[in-house]
Scaffold this motif. Structure first.
Motif, PDB file in Angstrom:
ATOM      1  N   GLN A 201       0.839  -1.198   0.000  1.00  0.00           N
ATOM      2  CA  GLN A 201       0.000   0.000   0.000  1.00  0.00           C
ATOM      3  C   GLN A 201       0.874   1.247   0.000  1.00  0.00           C
ATOM      4  O   GLN A 201       0.535   2.258  -0.623  1.00  0.00           O
ATOM      5  N   LYS A 202       1.983   1.171   0.700  1.00  0.00           N
ATOM      6  CA  LYS A 202       2.932   2.285   0.696  1.00  0.00           C
ATOM      7  C   LYS A 202       3.761   2.291  -0.582  1.00  0.00           C
ATOM      8  O   LYS A 202       3.965   3.337  -1.211  1.00  0.00           O
ATOM      9  N   GLU A 203       4.227   1.102  -0.978  1.00  0.00           N
ATOM     10  CA  GLU A 203       5.111   0.995  -2.140  1.00  0.00           C
ATOM     11  C   GLU A 203       4.423   1.479  -3.417  1.00  0.00           C
ATOM     12  O   GLU A 203       5.015   2.169  -4.239  1.00  0.00           O
TER      13      GLU A 203
ATOM     14  N   ASN B  59       1.971  -1.811  10.781  1.00  0.00           N
ATOM     15  CA  ASN B  59       3.344  -2.212  11.097  1.00  0.00           C
ATOM     16  C   ASN B  59       3.440  -3.140  12.303  1.00  0.00           C
ATOM     17  O   ASN B  59       4.176  -4.127  12.290  1.00  0.00           O
TER      18      ASN B  59
ATOM     19  N   LEU C 201      11.578   0.974   5.711  1.00  0.00           N
ATOM     20  CA  LEU C 201      10.679   2.052   6.118  1.00  0.00           C
ATOM     21  C   LEU C 201      11.456   3.094   6.922  1.00  0.00           C
ATOM     22  O   LEU C 201      12.492   2.812   7.516  1.00  0.00           O
TER      23      LEU C 201
ATOM     24  N   SER D 235       4.905   0.653  -8.883  1.00  0.00           N
ATOM     25  CA  SER D 235       5.290   1.252  -7.605  1.00  0.00           C
ATOM     26  C   SER D 235       5.542   2.746  -7.760  1.00  0.00           C
ATOM     27  O   SER D 235       5.668   3.270  -8.868  1.00  0.00           O
TER      28      SER D 235
ATOM     29  N   LYS E 237       1.854   5.029  -1.855  1.00  0.00           N
ATOM     30  CA  LYS E 237       2.452   5.944  -0.878  1.00  0.00           C
ATOM     31  C   LYS E 237       1.494   6.244   0.274  1.00  0.00           C
ATOM     32  O   LYS E 237       1.448   7.355   0.795  1.00  0.00           O
ATOM     33  N   GLU E 238       0.712   5.248   0.665  1.00  0.00           N
ATOM     34  CA  GLU E 238      -0.222   5.426   1.772  1.00  0.00           C
ATOM     35  C   GLU E 238       0.493   5.271   3.111  1.00  0.00           C
ATOM     36  O   GLU E 238       1.519   4.601   3.215  1.00  0.00           O
ATOM     37  N   ASP E 239      -0.075   5.871   4.132  1.00  0.00           N
ATOM     38  CA  ASP E 239       0.428   5.726   5.490  1.00  0.00           C
ATOM     39  C   ASP E 239       0.016   4.346   6.001  1.00  0.00           C
ATOM     40  O   ASP E 239      -1.170   4.049   6.110  1.00  0.00           O
ATOM     41  N   ILE E 240       0.974   3.492   6.307  1.00  0.00           N
ATOM     42  CA  ILE E 240       0.657   2.113   6.705  1.00  0.00           C
ATOM     43  C   ILE E 240       1.060   1.835   8.154  1.00  0.00           C
ATOM     44  O   ILE E 240       1.214   0.675   8.549  1.00  0.00           O
ATOM     45  N   GLN E 241       1.199   2.885   8.962  1.00  0.00           N
ATOM     46  CA  GLN E 241       1.647   2.673  10.341  1.00  0.00           C
ATOM     47  C   GLN E 241       0.721   1.746  11.123  1.00  0.00           C
ATOM     48  O   GLN E 241       1.175   0.991  11.984  1.00  0.00           O
TER      49      GLN E 241
ATOM     50  N   GLU F  35       8.024   5.582  10.758  1.00  0.00           N
ATOM     51  CA  GLU F  35       7.041   4.502  10.606  1.00  0.00           C
ATOM     52  C   GLU F  35       7.351   3.301  11.489  1.00  0.00           C
ATOM     53  O   GLU F  35       6.449   2.536  11.840  1.00  0.00           O
TER      54      GLU F  35
END
Length: 786
Positions: free
Chosen positions: A490-492, A502, A568, A743, A495-499, A572
């Motif tokens: 989702q980040k790759e 984690n 990351l 990506s 570029k979403e915030d995936i915190q 993050e």
């Protein structure tokens, strides 16, 4: 007068124009509207239905013997036994009947705007589902006033015993504990409409599984999604009033019908079904919430259709694969794979925002089971492999294609499903082994425990209660990592915030780290091998290579996930988490290799005791883990594995969840990718061409369609070390126009026309420099790219 030379010249010009026209007609690339499904005759039964949906609702729509019918389903409607219940069936009869025969009949799935239209004798019915609100709409117009009778039909008007194979639809499967009853719904006329709902009792299969699996000490801390779950809705329409009930039988199932009929004939009428789901012990609260939802919808109803059309328009603009149409070929398989890619993606879009993921074994579009297997004469609620049971190796194939199609918003229901079960999975580790980490199994109930039948009731008294006593599923813990990978992507990709993901991912890694050190200490003094690596024994190579030692599918997953987490930023991942991951990375063992006929190959594991299924995890380092592939080191080893591994060759197929179409595409094997993707994505045997199956599961087989989408995407677009490879396994002779995502928020639109490739648009434009066109390149040339 025309000279002989002029006549010859005119003949050449005519032949040239004809040649160009023939080329255009024979192999033109379609646009989306060409893929609309148009039926000129009515259907014989529900198996010849057309899918429709939006938001989290799915319909099967068909016209039979002059009446319109549709089943309707919604994500998350699980009963006490974890059967995914349909919400009912609607029948619409018009008088005088414009659909009394087939002459002039026209039923069409309009993909661009996401609706179904039915036309005949100057009468039009439009069916659509609000993407943003749980409301089904039926609107009809006619040149003359007509009476409409809309009937809500339910087979759950009474309690039904569930016996024998009927329990394959719920979580008890072949091992029911006592009498299993599908309890009746509440159905009644109310305020000129029909209210219907199913309310779960407080005691459910959740309680049974918790007791069976010795988790009662922490039961109060566990997520329980089934107790008092209530789902249903209200059917109403202007100019409609209650008009009695009736009994009937459709296929093998008796039912009760509840009629709403026109107060007076009209040229225009509409019908709405408002759906509502919630876990509430107090039924009055549920009733009031449904009423409030209906009242609030009145103010937004006019804009709802425009918003829904806009959503579907944006959905189709986001991504597509259009393949050539050759009108000179009766069975045009190349055209079919493009058509079915779009149709299956449409089916996925119908559950874009479900609370629960789209089920691999039928999604929201199952029908009467006798049309899949004549011996299974059960209700329309039936599907094989359960309702609330999620099988990871199947589910991943439904959701992986959403990355390259850019449907990131649609992936949340699958990813958040796992996130919601983290606490329950971590409690398993604490209760059974007193260590940390989230312990997820391959077949997973929607409350985070193993399926009770697969866990096995008849087990040795001293057998580890944390283990499934099951030859297929024992020690298969690693399938959760493919969903961890989707979380990271989702980040790759976007570029979403995936915190929020984690800690979940790290918990899954921590389970392997602590559990395999725990197991090693049960056998001896040392927790690690002589090289300081984890000893991943007993393990499993998918469901196939059992009692494995250091399975390559597990090692590849641990390596890739850990490396991606370490990439990351410190914002993050905390400093403590970063230090833990660096240490854990040193404990991951290396991949295992072997030799076949003097060729270096990937092997399933360091060793294994038996072969139980027909998956090919020795190629999982190719897909999904991407350690090997176009533009990556040592592609030849992966190619050797495809060519020489006896099991890989023996198990090769296109059926169901088989991934040979993906492996061959990832390896740049154009002819093999062409073969298996044509087999995979050509028309099904059913009227709707993307209703494949049952394969190994059910109809429509969603992991069949998902794996087909992935294969086509991989034929067109791959990435490695900052490079974007176009057409790595696409045949030069297949015209195609595609728009896919890569990506770093990259979108690529390109085409092939008559053997020549063209990049149409790249966003952002600066990524154009990273594109490498591989159209027509040999496998030897592709092997040298790294």
């Amino acid at each position: 007068m025309e000279t002989l030379q002029e006549r010859k010249m005119m003949k050449k010009i005519t032949l040239f124009i004809f040649f160009i026209f023939t080329l255009f007609v024979k192999a033109q690339v379609p646009v989306l509207t060409d893929y609309n499904q148009v039926w000129k005759t009515q259907s014989n039964n529900s198996s010849e239905s057309m899918p429709l949906g939006g938001g989290d609702i799915g319909l099967n729509v068909w016209v039979e013997k002059g009446d319109l019918h549709f089943y309707f389903s919604r994500s998350g409607t699980f009963d006490e036994h974890n059967t995914l219940l349909k919400l009912g069936r609607v029948k619409v009869t018009l008088t005088p009947n414009p659909f009394k025969d087939n002459e002039g009949f026209h039923q069409e799935l309009v993909l661009k705007d996401g609706y179904v239209s039915i036309l005949q004798n100057k009468t039009k019915i439009k069916l659509w589902v609000d993407v943003f609100n749980p409301v089904i709409h039926l609107d009809f117009e006619s040149s003359i006033p007509m009476k409409m009778t809309a009937s809500y039909e339910s087979w759950r008007y009474k309690n039904r015993d569930s016996k024998g194979k009927a329990n394959n639809a719920n979580s008890y499967k072949w091992a029911p504990q006592g009498e299993i009853v599908t309890y009746k719904d509440s159905i009644a006329f109310e305020n000129n409409g029909i209210k219907f709902y199913h309310k779960n009792r407080a005691q459910t299969v959740f309680d049974v599984a918790v007791k069976q699996q010795k988790m009662e000490s922490v039961k109060g801390q566990m997520t329980n999604p089934l107790a008092n779950l209530t789902f249903g809705g209200f059917m109403k329409g202007d100019n409609l009033k209650p008009d009695g009930t009736y009994l009937g039988k459709y296929q093998d199932t008796d039912f009760k019908g509840f009629n709403l009929s026109s107060i007076k004939p009209s040229k225009k009428q509409s019908l709405e079904l408002h759906l509502y789901t919630n876990q509430q012990e107090d039924q009055a609260l549920w009733n009031n919430a449904l009423k409030s939802q209906i009242a609030a919808y009145k103010s937004t109803a006019k804009q709802a259709e425009k918003n829904t059309i806009k959503w579907w328009n944006n959905f189709w603009d986001r991504s597509f694969i259009f393949t050539q149409k050759n009108q000179s070929i009766e069975k045009d398989s190349v055209y079919q794979i493009g058509q079915n890619y779009q149709l299956f993606r449409y089916m996925l879009g119908c559950n874009a925002y479900g609370k629960y993921p789209t089920k691999f074994n039928g999604g929201l579009f199952t029908v009467d089971p006798v049309f899949t297997n004549k011996d299974l004469n059960f209700t329309p609620d039936f599907r094989n492999w359960g309702g609330g049971t999620m099988t990871a190796q199947n589910q991943r194939l439904v959701y992986f294609p959403m990355l390259k199609s850019g449907d990131f918003d649609m992936m949340k229901s699958q990813l958040d499903y796992y996130l919601s079960l983290q606490k329950n999975a971590e409690l398993r580790s604490k209760v059974y082994w007193n260590h940390n980490g989230a312990a997820f199994t391959e077949q997973l109930e929607n409350f985070g425990l193993p399926n009770p039948a697969e866990y096995e009731w008849k087990r040795p008294a001293d057998y580890d209660p944390g283990m499934e006593y099951n030859a297929w599923l024992e020690y298969e813990w690693d399938t959760v990592f493919e969903f961890c990978q989707m979380m990271l992507q989702q980040k790759e990709f976007a570029k979403e915030d995936i915190q929020k993901y984690n800690s979940f991912i790290i918990s899954c890694l921590r389970f392997f780290d602590e559990h395999y050190q725990y197991l090693a200490k049960q056998r001896g003094r040392k927790a690690l091998d002589g090289n300081g690596h984890l000893i991943l024994f007993p393990g499993s190579g998918a469901e196939t290579y059992k009692m494995a030692n250091n399975s390559n599918s597990t090692i590849a997953a641990l390596k890739v996930i850990t490396e991606e987490l370490l990439n990351l930023s410190q914002k993050e991942v905390s400093k403590e988490e970063l230090e833990y991951l660096k240490g854990f990375q040193t404990r991951i063992p290396p991949l295992n290799f072997g030799t076949i006929e003097n060729h270096k190959v990937l092997v399933p594991a360091k060793s294994w005791e038996r072969v139980n299924n027909s998956e090919v995890p020795q190629l999982y380092p190719v897909y999904p883990w991407g350690i090997y592939g176009i533009g990556k080191l040592d592609l030849e080893t992966a190619l050797n594995t495809w060519k020489y591994d006896a099991d890989a060759i023996k198990f090769r197929s296109h059926i169901g969840w088989k991934q040979d179409n993906i492996f061959s595409a990832r390896l740049g094997l154009t002819e093999e990718a062409k073969k298996y993707n044509l087999l995979k994505m050509s028309n099904s045997d059913r009227r709707f061409p993307a209703f494949w199956g049952p394969g190994f599961d059910w109809v429509p087989d969603h992991n069949w369609g998902g794996s087909g989408m992935i294969g086509m995407q991989e034929m067109l677009l791959q990435e490695a070390d900052g490079k974007i490879y176009l057409f790595p396994a696409w045949p030069k002779e297949w015209n195609v126009h595609f728009k896919l995502h890569a990506s770093q928020n990259t979108i690529i639109e390109a085409e092939i026309v008559n053997g020549k490739s063209k990049i149409i648009k790249v966003i952002p434009e600066e990524k154009t420099k990273d594109i490498v066109d591989l159209l027509g390149k040999s496998i030897e040339e592709k092997t040298k790219l790294n």
